[in-house]
Every structure is written in structure tokens, then in C-alpha cells.
Design an enzyme around this catalytic site. Structure first.
Site, PDB file in Angstrom:
ATOM      1  CG  HIS A 151       2.655   3.649  27.691  1.00  0.00           C
ATOM      2  ND1 HIS A 151       3.629   3.676  26.717  1.00  0.00           N
ATOM      3  CD2 HIS A 151       2.278   4.946  27.873  1.00  0.00           C
ATOM      4  CE1 HIS A 151       3.825   4.933  26.325  1.00  0.00           C
ATOM      5  NE2 HIS A 151       3.029   5.717  27.012  1.00  0.00           N
ATOM      6  CG  ASP A 375      -7.756   3.678   4.910  1.00  0.00           C
ATOM      7  OD1 ASP A 375      -8.801   3.073   5.231  1.00  0.00           O
ATOM      8  OD2 ASP A 375      -7.518   4.070   3.754  1.00  0.00           O
TER       9      ASP A 375
END
Length: 452
Positions: A151, A375
Site C-alpha cells: 500500500h 480490461d
């Protein structure tokens, strides 16, 4: 809705892990993280998972493993810090040694079909530990893309920016449409540093003259239960009716949900009425900096932990509007100067963790991060986002608001709440009571329960 079966059994054939390096030579250098990036509360890995249905790729019947491996290698050229290694320097300062060593990549095949995970994909997922490889082909031709990222390197929008770049190159682009920008000095400490706000999120009440002694109380919950709740349009509308009439439409979905969960969680835990309850909201500052503006393409952490506080008794007995006002006020305190004050506090106090006590609750909204749009050439995922419902290492402390569709195809938000078993029963009753609108008509919600 059917729950993902906890008894789902299948075999996974895992290849030997490999390091995927940048496709071209990249600079060797040491890059400092910002003083927002390297605080203690972000020193953990974010697990993300994307489920893709079987479909022909845009170029035919390409193997997703080969396509994603190649695209990752090419994407690591502009994003070469991801191929380096984190190092810690004086005063716990984190930096990236850009060594081009590469990222760990694992391919696997699982003897299971996508439909066997249930008719609605949402966390908690069955057998997630077995499937958290980079790319796992499924028996039906579907596949799972998963990753773990420190993170400290990125927040959720920054991570999605990187994943989307992989997707663009996988679909045939020669370079990401948004060039990555490192420039972490935008959110680094000033010279000289100056703390201009009270930062209750780190246990600092007014000054930093406490030798960085942050009082925390460990969670001592025993048996825990976890329930995933789906909030669609009707559920959110029912909760919104508990807000003051003249302000109902002014509150965001996140403010409504966070306030509702904070109130219900407090009721369910039955703390001493005088106990201070804390709600921590992650407030993103992307697009809100002006001096100077944060450049497009910046993929570091850009959020602060906003804190709302209230005595447990007041939170329980007052209507939802009480919690809503506190949450909105806390979010409003996060300004450009507030972020700079946080960066200075980190540098002056050794990069402390945010306050973790039994009575602290944190909610992170990733509904607009864009995980569901990534995608790789096979269309959008049927689920994209956090692989685990809790944030960080402490069960029950924090939750994600995750965009999701229910089995009817309705868009909504899913949250997986973790609470002690008896408290969970009280939580469900309290939430059901709030969802009654009008009083004699119950707005039901979808939930799935599983033992932790």
C-alpha cells in the site's frame, strides 16, 4: 443469493514462480516515497482479485497468461519503480531502489468452474488463499487475475491506473494513455515542517510533544462472524429517510452508509455509554490540490484519515442525522493544508500508525477506484476489487465499500462486516430496524454469513 461454498474442493496446479522484468532497460536510481506513503498504517499488502468470464479475446483465442505476462513486462518500463525493492533509511524513511529485478509472477490452472463460486461474486470468496496467484486459468475457460501490492506504493486509484495500463498494452497499445508520474515530493514534508491541525487519527490531541507515544487498545474479540451485506437502490433510499428531511439528498452514498454502519456497530458492541467511539473515513484529495496541483498520472497515496468522534451513548440514542453531521464535518476538515500537516507530522514523529482501538472503525470507499473496468482484452470483470473484505491485519477494524452487482444485475455496494458472533446478531437486528420504511414495511437486504 447463494453463498460461496466453504466446502468447495478443487485442485490447483501451480507453476514455479518467476520474476517478470521490464521489457527494456530502465534507470537505476533511488526514489523516495512521500511522507503520506510511508506511514506505518500503509505498511501492508493490498490483495486484489479480478474474475473474467470465458470469452474470445479481441485477437482470438490468446492465452491470458501469456498476454498478461508480456503486457506486464512492457508496462514495467514506464512503471519501473514497481520492479524495484523497498528500502528503509534513517527515521524509518521508505524509498525504492529501482533495480529492475522484476515482480513475482505465478501462473496456475484450477480444476473448477467460475459458476462453482456461486451465483454472485463478492467477498469473502471461497478458497481465496489457493487462488491468489497472478493468473489462474479455470476449467471453463474463465480466468482469475490477482495481485498483492504494498500500500505504500499506491492507493486504490493509483493501483487501478497501473492495472489499466497493463490492460491497454494487453489490448494492443504501445504505451499507457496516462503516463505515470512519480513526483512524490508533492506530498513530502515541508522545510521546516509544521503541524497546523489536530490529528486525532494518530492519537495526537493538540501537539507532538508526547514523544510519539500513541495509546492503542488491542482488539480482544473472541469468536468472530462475518456477513456480506448488499446495499442497492431501495436499501440506500430506506437509510436516507433517516436523515433530516431538508438534507436527505445532500448526503453522499458513502456518508449514509458509513454513518449507518457506525451507529449499528456501536449498538451491537454495547460499549460503556461514556466510551469514545471513533469513525475513520478515508478522504481522497485527488484533483483537489492547487498549490501546486497534483499532476495527472500521479499514482502515490493521496488520502487522509478523517476522524469523527462521539460518546457511545449519544451515538446510540440519537437519530442517524447525529452521526451524519459528525462524519460530514470530519471529511470537511481534510484540506490541502491538512494533508501537508499530516506529512509534516509523519516526519516529526517517526511515521506512526493510525489509532487502532477496540472502539475504532474505519471505512474505505473504493466504489469509484475503477477496478471493475480493468480490461485485459476479455472484457470487464464480473467482479473486480479487494480480495478480502477487511482492510489491514486486524479483523473487524476496517471495511471496504465495494461496487458490486447482485444476482438480478442491480448495481449496488457490498460490505463484509466482521463482528463477535453475539454482536453480529444485534447488528443485523439494528440494521433491519433502520431499513424499515415506512415503519410497517421491511426493506430486506441480501446477506451471506460465514464463520471466520
Amino acid at each position: 443469493m447463494a453463498a460461496p461454498s466453504s466446502t468447495l474442493v478443487f485442485k490447483v496446479h501451480r507453476r514455479e514462480p518467476e520474476l517478470v522484468r521490464p521489457a527494456k532497460p530502465t534507470p537505476y536510481e533511488v526514489k523516495l516515497l512521500s511522507d503520506i506513503d510511508d506511514q506505518q498504517g500503509l505498511r501492508f499488502h493490498i490483495p486484489v482479485v479480478q474474475f473474467y468470464k470465458h470469452a474470445p479475446s479481441i485477437r482470438g483465442k490468446d492465452d491470458p497468461v501469456a498476454v498478461i505476462r508480456r503486457a506486464l513486462s512492457e508496462t514495467l518500463v514506464p512503471y519501473y519503480p514497481f520492479a524495484g525493492r523497498l528500502r528503509e533509511g534513517p527515521n524509518r524513511k521508505l524509498m525504492v531502489e529501482c533495480t529492475a529485478e522484476g515482480v513475482l509472477f505465478v501462473e496456475a490452472d484450477a480444476d473448477v468452474r467460475l459458476t462453482e463460486f456461486g451465483d454472485q461474486l463478492q467477498p469473502p470468496f471461497a478458497c481465496m488463499k489457493e487462488l491468489l496467484f497472478d493468473v489462474t486459468r479455470l476449467k471453463c475457460g474463465s480466468f482469475i487475475f490477482a495481485l498483492r501490492l504494498s500500500h505504500c506504493m499506491s492507493d486504490a486509484p493509483g493501483l487501478v491506473q497501473f492495472m489499466s495500463a497493463i490492460g491497454e498494452i494487453a489490448r494492443g497499445s504501445h504505451a499507457p494513455s496516462i503516463p505515470p508520474v512519480w513526483e512524490r515530493y508533492f506530498l513530502s514534508t515541508r522545510s521546516p515542517p509544521r503541524v497546523t491541525h489536530t490529528h486525532r487519527e494518530y492519537g495526537q490531541q493538540a501537539t507532538i510533544d508526547e514523544n510519539n507515544t500513541l495509546t492503542t487498545m488491542p482488539h480482544n474479540f473472541d469468536s468472530m462472524a462475518q456477513i456480506s451485506f448488499f446495499f442497492g437502490c431501495s436499501q440506500l433510499s430506506a437509510l436516507r429517510r433517516h436523515a433530516p428531511p431538508h438534507l436527505r439528498q445532500s448526503y453522499s452514498r458513502f456518508e449514509i452508509l458509513a454513518s449507518c454502519l457506525w451507529k449499528c456497530r456501536t449498538v451491537s458492541l454495547r460499549p460503556d455509554p461514556k466510551e469514545t467511539m471513533r469513525m475513520i473515513c478515508l478522504v481522497s484529495m485527488r484533483g483537489k490540490f492547487s498549490d501546486p496541483p497534483l499532476p495527472i498520472g500521479y499514482y502515490g497515496n493521496t488520502f487522509a484519515f478523517a476522524v469523527a468522534e462521539a460518546p457511545a451513548g449519544e451515538l446510540c440514542r440519537n437519530p442517524l442525522g447525529y452521526a451524519l453531521d459528525l462524519v460530514r464535518k470530519a471529511k470537511g476538515e481534510v484540506t490541502e493544508e491538512y494533508m501537508k500537516s499530516v506529512a509534516d507530522l509523519m516526519a516529526l514523529t517517526g511515521r506512526p500508525d493510525f489509532l487502532k482501538t477496540r472502539w475504532t472503525y474505519l471505512v474505505s470507499d473504493v466504489t469509484r477506484a475503477g477496478f471493475e473496468t480493468v480490461d485485459f482484452g476479455w472484457g470487464s470483470p464480473v467482479y473486480g476489487g479487494p480480495a478480502e473484505p477487511d482492510v489491514g491485519p486486524v479483523p473487524g477494524l476496517a471495511n471496504f465499500c465495494i461496487p458490486c452487482k447482485n444476482k438480478e444485475g442491480e448495481d449496488g455496494i457490498v460490505l463484509a462486516i466482521s463482528l463477535p458472533t453475539q454482536a453480529m446478531e444485534r447488528f443485523v437486528k439494528e440494521l433491519e430496524s433502520m431499513l424499515k420504511s415506512p415503519p410497517n414495511e421491511t426493506k430486506t437486504f441480501t446477506h451471506v454469513m460465514s464463520a471466520l
